[in-house]
Enzyme design. Structure first.
Site, mmCIF file in Angstrom:
data_model
loop_
_atom_site.group_PDB
_atom_site.id
_atom_site.type_symbol
_atom_site.label_atom_id
_atom_site.label_comp_id
_atom_site.label_asym_id
_atom_site.label_seq_id
_atom_site.Cartn_x
_atom_site.Cartn_y
_atom_site.Cartn_z
ATOM 1 N N CYS A 1 -16.010 -31.368 18.746
ATOM 2 C CA CYS A 1 -17.257 -30.964 19.416
ATOM 3 C C CYS A 1 -18.197 -30.199 18.500
ATOM 4 O O CYS A 1 -19.373 -30.069 18.803
ATOM 5 C CB CYS A 1 -16.957 -30.032 20.577
ATOM 6 S SG CYS A 1 -15.952 -30.761 21.793
ATOM 7 N N GLU B 1 -26.715 -32.203 12.891
ATOM 8 C CA GLU B 1 -25.933 -33.281 13.506
ATOM 9 C C GLU B 1 -26.815 -34.412 14.038
ATOM 10 O O GLU B 1 -26.498 -35.590 13.836
ATOM 11 C CB GLU B 1 -25.111 -32.687 14.669
ATOM 12 C CG GLU B 1 -24.219 -33.689 15.371
ATOM 13 C CD GLU B 1 -23.578 -33.108 16.630
ATOM 14 O OE1 GLU B 1 -24.160 -32.188 17.235
ATOM 15 O OE2 GLU B 1 -22.499 -33.581 17.009
ATOM 16 N N GLU C 1 -11.407 -37.210 25.511
ATOM 17 C CA GLU C 1 -10.460 -36.571 24.601
ATOM 18 C C GLU C 1 -9.042 -36.589 25.190
ATOM 19 O O GLU C 1 -8.062 -36.824 24.470
ATOM 20 C CB GLU C 1 -10.901 -35.142 24.281
ATOM 21 C CG GLU C 1 -10.998 -34.932 22.785
ATOM 22 C CD GLU C 1 -11.995 -33.863 22.373
ATOM 23 O OE1 GLU C 1 -12.029 -32.791 23.005
ATOM 24 O OE2 GLU C 1 -12.735 -34.105 21.408
ATOM 25 N N SER D 1 -10.643 -36.113 16.823
ATOM 26 C CA SER D 1 -10.820 -37.095 17.891
ATOM 27 C C SER D 1 -12.060 -37.927 17.575
ATOM 28 O O SER D 1 -12.925 -37.507 16.812
ATOM 29 C CB SER D 1 -10.954 -36.405 19.245
ATOM 30 O OG SER D 1 -12.309 -36.256 19.600
ATOM 31 N N GLU E 1 -25.119 -42.108 12.255
ATOM 32 C CA GLU E 1 -24.299 -42.751 13.279
ATOM 33 C C GLU E 1 -24.737 -42.389 14.698
ATOM 34 O O GLU E 1 -24.224 -42.950 15.665
ATOM 35 C CB GLU E 1 -22.811 -42.414 13.081
ATOM 36 C CG GLU E 1 -22.430 -40.951 13.183
ATOM 37 C CD GLU E 1 -22.377 -40.255 11.827
ATOM 38 O OE1 GLU E 1 -23.227 -40.560 10.966
ATOM 39 O OE2 GLU E 1 -21.496 -39.388 11.649
ATOM 40 N N CYS F 1 -18.853 -20.848 20.158
ATOM 41 C CA CYS F 1 -20.297 -21.082 20.317
ATOM 42 C C CYS F 1 -21.026 -19.876 20.905
ATOM 43 O O CYS F 1 -22.229 -19.711 20.710
ATOM 44 C CB CYS F 1 -20.543 -22.275 21.226
ATOM 45 S SG CYS F 1 -19.778 -23.783 20.653
ATOM 46 N N LYS G 1 -26.183 -28.152 14.977
ATOM 47 C CA LYS G 1 -26.561 -29.308 15.793
ATOM 48 C C LYS G 1 -27.917 -29.860 15.367
ATOM 49 O O LYS G 1 -28.240 -31.011 15.625
ATOM 50 C CB LYS G 1 -26.531 -28.933 17.274
ATOM 51 C CG LYS G 1 -25.090 -28.777 17.754
ATOM 52 C CD LYS G 1 -24.938 -28.671 19.238
ATOM 53 C CE LYS G 1 -23.507 -28.932 19.661
ATOM 54 N NZ LYS G 1 -22.610 -27.811 19.573
ATOM 55 N N GLU H 1 -7.637 -40.065 24.700
ATOM 56 C CA GLU H 1 -7.230 -40.316 23.313
ATOM 57 C C GLU H 1 -5.946 -39.542 22.972
ATOM 58 O O GLU H 1 -5.078 -40.044 22.259
ATOM 59 C CB GLU H 1 -8.374 -39.908 22.367
ATOM 60 C CG GLU H 1 -8.161 -40.418 20.965
ATOM 61 C CD GLU H 1 -9.376 -40.210 20.072
ATOM 62 O OE1 GLU H 1 -10.474 -39.903 20.574
ATOM 63 O OE2 GLU H 1 -9.200 -40.339 18.844
HETATM 64 FE FE1 SF4 Z 1 -19.691 -25.042 16.026
HETATM 65 FE FE2 SF4 Z 1 -20.886 -22.654 15.945
HETATM 66 FE FE3 SF4 Z 1 -22.257 -24.826 16.640
HETATM 67 FE FE4 SF4 Z 1 -20.405 -23.828 18.298
HETATM 68 S S1 SF4 Z 1 -22.307 -22.810 17.676
HETATM 69 S S2 SF4 Z 1 -20.721 -26.000 17.790
HETATM 70 S S3 SF4 Z 1 -18.879 -23.082 16.850
HETATM 71 S S4 SF4 Z 1 -21.368 -24.403 14.643
#
Ligand code: SF4
Length: 396
Positions: free
Chosen positions: A176, A238, A156, A196, A243, A381, A235, A159
């Site tokens: 992130c 994700e 990062e 990014s 990709e 987080c 996540k 970039e």
């Molecule tokens: Fe985003 Fe919340 Fe996951 Fe952290 S815990 S990466 S702030 S969704």
């Protein structure tokens, strides 16, 4: 009721969030969190014919809505009508498969929250016990996502410097947080060239594990199962994005939340508080102090900025002094950092409602920053949707 139907995953869920309207008591906390705090506006009162429940409009599956899977609705739901999709059974299956080499990576926010689940003082850092618990559950290697967070910082910062030289648009936005990335995709498609290009740290880790680590230890990548232990529900979504796989092999196979990890420790009959302190494995268990601050709001951009500062000036930037922004004190911070003859303006927002206000101002030319960090969860987080439930107990 059979649970939420979706075409997204074969098991009939959205892959991240699971709704069970039969448990909904119409308290509408999810609606307040989603519509007023996060401003995604997914939930409304839906008439199911024989009763009314809180659900997405037309009772659509979550994956067919603009839901970002931040999981803040799960955190406030008192009846488990909303929960994360659990991968605990699949992780147990992998751990008992002799043909698989199962490795764990843990996010920085886990080690300060896991102890709460076992009665320790909130904020107690339990890194050593956490590593010991994962080994006793059967993980062959226990690594630290902070290793990949350091890689993210380097990428990062690189970039950022390129964009400062005119190669790309400013501000650069950290990428992130998968919930935040999904939010900008839905809500601000005209700004999609500013985040990014970096993967999130745990996805970088997965890619490294199935290439560098696989080669170094002579393990076929298809035998490696990467389990991310995260404070995050987004996540789970994700890792299913197309990709994030190479030659049909996913970077990360499963994501379990802090809550699910605690459940596995209990299922295995491990007395967590009596575990010894153990260290992460090499070579993907090493990290710097910069990566640890990823778990708190402002940490990612501060780490990247410090690296960029050092590369440009050859000196160390000791501290970035952030201050609140009038009218948005709780959700937006700013800092100005001088690098040579440049005055760089940095912004930090947490919570999607604050992110929306910030991005609207940037789009409309009312504010300018060189770099911005956004985290979807209010507080970052550390207050992710997969962290231990507080059930409204503000004394803890
Ligand atoms: Fe985003 Fe919340 Fe996951 Fe952290 S815990 S990466 S702030 S969704």
């Amino acid at each position: 009721f059979e649970g939420e139907k979706s075409t997204y995953t074969k098991d009939g869920s959205s892959g991240a969030l699971y709704r069970n309207p039969d448990k909904c008591i119409m308290c509408r906390r999810c609606e307040t969190m989603c519509n007023e705090v996060q401003t995604c506006g997914i939930y409304s009162a839906v008439d199911r014919g024989f009763e009314t429940v809180v659900a997405p409009a037309f009772n659509l599956p979550m994956i067919d809505t603009q839901c970002t899977f931040c999981g803040q609705c799960v955190s406030v739901c008192p009846t488990a009508a909303l929960t994360e999709v659990s991968y605990v059974a699949k992780v147990w299956e992998a751990l008992h498969d002799p043909d698989k080499f199962v490795i764990a990576q843990t996010a920085p926010a886990i080690r300060v929250a896991l102890g709460e689940e076992f009665g320790l003082e909130p904020g107690t850092i339990v890194t050593g016990k956490m590593v010991a618990a994962l080994r006793r559950l059967g993980f062959r290697k226990v690594f630290d996502t902070d290793f990949a967070a350091d890689v993210t910082i380097v990428e990062e910062a690189k970039e950022f410097i390129e964009r400062l030289k005119g190669k790309g648009r400013l501000p650069i936005l950290t990428s992130c947080c998968p919930s935040w990335v999904k939010f900008i995709e839905h809500q601000f498609p005209e700004l999609l060239d500013i985040p990014s290009t970096c993967k999130s740290p745990h996805m970088m880790f997965g890619a490294i594990a199935k290439t560098y680590f696989a080669e170094k230890f002579n393990i076929p990548p298809e035998k490696i199962v990467v389990v991310s232990v995260m404070p995050c529900i987004a996540k789970k979504y994700e890792i299913q994005r197309k990709e994030f796989e190479e030659n049909g092999i996913k970077n990360v196979d499963y994501v379990i939340t802090t809550r699910e990890f605690a459940k596995m420790i209990r299922e295995a009959g491990i007395d967590f508080t009596k575990l010894p302190n153990e260290d992460f494995d090499d070579p993907l268990g090493e990290s710097t102090g910069a990566s640890v601050i990823f778990g708190v709001t402002g940490g990612v951009i501060e780490a990247a900025l410090r690296t960029a500062y050092e590369w440009i000036t050859g000196e160390t930037l000791e501290k970035v002094e952030f201050h609140g922004v009038r009218g948005l004190e709780d959700g937006l911070k700013e800092a100005t950092v001088k690098i040579k003859d440049m005055e760089l303006k940095i912004g930090v927002a947490h919570g999607l409602g604050n992110a929306r206000r910030l991005l609207e101002d940037i789009r409309d030319g009312k504010r300018f920053y060189h770099a911005i960090e956004i985290m979807a969860c209010p507080g970052g987080c550390i207050d992710g949707g997969g962290q231990p439930y507080h059930h409204g107990n503000l004394d803890i």
